[in-house]
Design a protein around this motif. Sequence first.
Motif, mmCIF file in Angstrom:
data_model
loop_
_atom_site.group_PDB
_atom_site.id
_atom_site.type_symbol
_atom_site.label_atom_id
_atom_site.label_comp_id
_atom_site.label_asym_id
_atom_site.label_seq_id
_atom_site.Cartn_x
_atom_site.Cartn_y
_atom_site.Cartn_z
ATOM 1 N N LEU A 24 0.836 -1.195 0.000
ATOM 2 C CA LEU A 24 0.000 0.000 0.000
ATOM 3 C C LEU A 24 0.877 1.254 0.000
ATOM 4 N N ALA A 25 1.982 1.222 0.724
ATOM 5 C CA ALA A 25 2.907 2.369 0.752
ATOM 6 C C ALA A 25 3.480 2.635 -0.642
ATOM 7 N N ASP A 26 3.829 1.577 -1.378
ATOM 8 C CA ASP A 26 4.328 1.733 -2.744
ATOM 9 C C ASP A 26 3.273 2.393 -3.631
ATOM 10 N N ALA A 27 2.020 1.937 -3.497
ATOM 11 C CA ALA A 27 0.926 2.475 -4.304
ATOM 12 C C ALA A 27 0.685 3.946 -3.988
ATOM 13 N N ARG A 28 0.702 4.286 -2.698
ATOM 14 C CA ARG A 28 0.513 5.688 -2.301
ATOM 15 C C ARG A 28 1.611 6.570 -2.885
ATOM 16 N N ALA A 29 2.854 6.123 -2.797
ATOM 17 C CA ALA A 29 3.982 6.904 -3.324
ATOM 18 C C ALA A 29 3.862 7.089 -4.831
ATOM 19 N N PHE A 30 3.469 6.027 -5.531
ATOM 20 C CA PHE A 30 3.309 6.113 -6.978
ATOM 21 C C PHE A 30 2.234 7.130 -7.348
ATOM 22 N N VAL A 31 1.086 7.065 -6.689
ATOM 23 C CA VAL A 31 -0.013 7.987 -6.988
ATOM 24 C C VAL A 31 0.382 9.416 -6.632
ATOM 25 N N ASP A 32 1.045 9.617 -5.515
ATOM 26 C CA ASP A 32 1.503 10.961 -5.140
ATOM 27 C C ASP A 32 2.413 11.542 -6.218
ATOM 28 N N GLU A 33 3.350 10.746 -6.712
ATOM 29 C CA GLU A 33 4.257 11.208 -7.760
ATOM 30 C C GLU A 33 3.491 11.507 -9.047
ATOM 31 N N ALA A 34 2.542 10.651 -9.385
ATOM 32 C CA ALA A 34 1.754 10.851 -10.606
ATOM 33 C C ALA A 34 0.928 12.134 -10.520
ATOM 34 N N MET A 35 0.398 12.421 -9.354
ATOM 35 C CA MET A 35 -0.410 13.631 -9.191
ATOM 36 C C MET A 35 0.460 14.886 -9.287
ATOM 37 N N LYS A 36 1.718 14.804 -8.901
ATOM 38 C CA LYS A 36 2.620 15.960 -8.985
ATOM 39 C C LYS A 36 2.887 16.359 -10.429
ATOM 40 N N ILE A 37 2.949 15.363 -11.326
ATOM 41 C CA ILE A 37 3.194 15.687 -12.728
ATOM 42 C C ILE A 37 1.902 16.035 -13.458
ATOM 43 N N GLY A 38 0.781 15.816 -12.795
ATOM 44 C CA GLY A 38 -0.509 16.155 -13.382
ATOM 45 C C GLY A 38 -1.140 14.958 -14.064
ATOM 46 N N ARG A 39 -2.269 14.590 -13.595
ATOM 47 C CA ARG A 39 -3.029 13.476 -14.154
ATOM 48 C C ARG A 39 -4.476 13.919 -14.315
ATOM 49 N N PRO A 40 -5.214 13.259 -15.206
ATOM 50 C CA PRO A 40 -6.614 13.637 -15.427
ATOM 51 C C PRO A 40 -7.485 13.353 -14.196
ATOM 52 N N PRO A 41 -8.695 13.913 -14.178
ATOM 53 C CA PRO A 41 -9.586 13.788 -13.016
ATOM 54 C C PRO A 41 -9.781 12.386 -12.440
ATOM 55 N N PRO A 42 -9.859 11.318 -13.235
ATOM 56 C CA PRO A 42 -10.056 9.999 -12.607
ATOM 57 C C PRO A 42 -8.988 9.654 -11.572
ATOM 58 N N TRP A 43 -7.788 10.204 -11.699
ATOM 59 C CA TRP A 43 -6.721 9.935 -10.741
ATOM 60 C C TRP A 43 -7.051 10.493 -9.368
ATOM 61 N N ARG A 44 -7.847 11.527 -9.318
ATOM 62 C CA ARG A 44 -8.201 12.127 -8.034
ATOM 63 C C ARG A 44 -9.102 11.198 -7.215
ATOM 64 N N GLU A 45 -9.694 10.232 -7.895
ATOM 65 C CA GLU A 45 -10.589 9.288 -7.219
ATOM 66 C C GLU A 45 -9.833 8.232 -6.416
ATOM 67 N N VAL A 46 -8.545 8.088 -6.641
ATOM 68 C CA VAL A 46 -7.805 7.061 -5.905
ATOM 69 C C VAL A 46 -7.316 7.580 -4.552
ATOM 70 N N HIS A 47 -7.907 8.673 -4.114
ATOM 71 C CA HIS A 47 -7.585 9.226 -2.789
ATOM 72 C C HIS A 47 -7.878 8.219 -1.681
ATOM 73 N N ARG A 48 -8.670 7.203 -1.988
ATOM 74 C CA ARG A 48 -8.996 6.167 -0.997
ATOM 75 C C ARG A 48 -7.747 5.482 -0.464
ATOM 76 N N LEU A 49 -6.670 5.516 -1.229
ATOM 77 C CA LEU A 49 -5.419 4.910 -0.757
ATOM 78 C C LEU A 49 -4.938 5.563 0.536
ATOM 79 N N LYS A 50 -5.297 6.831 0.726
ATOM 80 C CA LYS A 50 -4.844 7.564 1.911
ATOM 81 C C LYS A 50 -5.766 7.392 3.113
ATOM 82 N N THR A 51 -6.965 6.873 2.881
ATOM 83 C CA THR A 51 -7.938 6.766 3.971
ATOM 84 C C THR A 51 -8.198 5.319 4.401
ATOM 85 N N VAL A 52 -7.331 4.412 3.988
ATOM 86 C CA VAL A 52 -7.490 2.990 4.308
ATOM 87 C C VAL A 52 -7.381 2.779 5.815
ATOM 88 N N ARG A 53 -8.360 2.051 6.365
ATOM 89 C CA ARG A 53 -8.353 1.762 7.796
ATOM 90 C C ARG A 53 -8.487 0.266 8.096
#
Length: 82
Positions: A24-53
């Motif tokens: 999960l940490a690898d996935a979060r880091a990958f998505v964070d990096e992808a968002m920094k370079i700019g990704r289309p709106p569907p990428w914003r939906e994977v915010h669930r990676l940060k709220t996993v409980r």
Amino acid sequence: MDDFRIEPPLLVKDQPRPRRLASLADARAFVDEAMKIGRPPPWREVHRLKTVRSEEDADEAIDDLRELLELEDLLVQPTPAP
């Protein structure tokens, strides 16, 4: 939950070589990096990676990421063993 294992690991197209997302940490880091370079709106939906409980939340978030990566043609398909 950062150490939650992704089974099987996701192999993502990246430069200079494919990137393996095995937790999960690898996935979060990958998505964070992808968002920094700019990704289309569907990428914003994977915010669930940060709220996993829970493990269930983690499974659902990883499935969402896998689906998004497939849609974006970013998954490297494993080559079957001969």
